[in-house]
Design an enzyme around this catalytic site. Structure first.
Site, PDB file in Angstrom:
ATOM      1  CB  CYS A  47       3.491  -4.529  49.066  1.00  0.00           C
ATOM      2  SG  CYS A  47       3.817  -6.270  49.424  1.00  0.00           S
ATOM      3  CB  CYS A 106      -2.963  -8.662  50.729  1.00  0.00           C
ATOM      4  SG  CYS A 106      -2.138  -8.946  49.122  1.00  0.00           S
TER       5      CYS A 106
END
Length: 289
Positions: free
Chosen positions: A74, A189
């Site tokens: 992440c 992302c």
């Protein structure tokens, strides 16, 4: 250490893109996928609160699962807390996920690069330092999307996404200057690669979409000791949800990635739409803002 699992961590299902690549490189390893869906989206948190939440959560995860290595799949979490995790748990290796600014700067021909990320990653000084260090000769546009991570989650669960919304979210990535056009978009992302085919379809012109998943998996592999022969796979790869909630679509998605949804009772989630009848999923670190 060779028989310890590899822990993959994300706020939702985005880290599955990294898991997919890691499985190719490390087919004999066991994986534990942790989705901190109780805290999703991370961008809704104030930074100090999110930092302490993740540090507290990892104290429990490392104690419970004793992984050989933890991959923070992440960008938002990595750019905020990866250094703090290494400081808090100095004996445990962590692999972070940061915007692939360096390879983008090396690959671009037009000198126009966009970084498509969550607002949290865009505003982080860590991201700006990467640009200052590796992309001084490029024009780098930071584009923060409020909606793409959620759209990716919904798409993976339901199989549908509004392409016009995707078009609107990626539109700021595309700029023209002095006859040159953006030629690279960094997917900063881990959720976004799930939508990359829709992005290609709705983009105003072709670009190179950089997905760092393989590079992250290779970095994790490089930090692990080599395996002498195949490891016996006595336990399944599991998925843990910090919310303690799941539904049929989530269970089906996890199964598609070779993961078994893990329950406190030691059972696995049944193929049913009524997960409320099952024992509660593992609940770890449920404090929310």
């Amino acid at each position: 250490m060779t028989d310890q699992p590899i822990l993959m961590f994300d706020s939702g299902v985005g880290g599955l893109t990294v898991l997919r690549e890691a499985r190719v490189l490390m087919p004999d390893r066991r994986f534990i996928y942790v989705a901190d869906d109780a805290a999703f989206p991370f961008g809704a948190w104030e930074e100090p609160a999110l930092k302490e939440h993740i540090l507290g959560l990892f104290a429990k995860l490392l104690d419970r699962f004793a992984p050989a290595i933890s991959v923070i799949a992440c960008n938002t979490a990595s750019t905020l807390v990866i250094d703090a995790l290494r400081e808090r748990f100095p004996g445990h290796p962590f692999v972070g996920t940061v915007p692939a600014v360096k390879p983008a700067a090396e690959r671009t021909r037009s000198g126009l690069v966009s970084v498509l990320a969550t607002p949290g990653t865009v505003k982080r000084q860590y991201t700006r330092d990467l640009i200052s260090k590796w992309a001084q000769k490029c024009h780098v546009r930071l584009v923060g999307s409020d909606r793409l991570a959620g759209l990716s989650e919904a798409y993976m669960r339901e199989g549908f996404v509004d392409e016009e919304v995707v078009r609107a979210e990626i539109a700021p990535c595309f700029i023209e200057r002095d006859g040159r056009r953006t030629d690279i978009v960094v997917l900063a992302c881990t959720h976004y690669p799930f939508l990359v085919n829709r992005m290609r379809k709705t983009a105003p012109w072709p670009v190179d979409w950089i997905d760092p998943a393989e590079a992250i998996a290779r970095r994790a592999l490089s930090l692990l000791p080599p395996i002498d022969g195949a490891l016996p796979q006595t336990e399944p790869d599991i998925a843990v949800f910090t919310s303690g909630k799941a539904d049929f679509a989530v269970n089906r998605l996890m199964q598609g990635f070779g993961l078994t949804v893990h329950l406190d009772s030691g059972k696995t989630a049944r193929h049913s739409n009524r997960f409320e009848d099952d024992a509660a999923l593992i609940r770890i670190g449920q404090d929310q803002p």
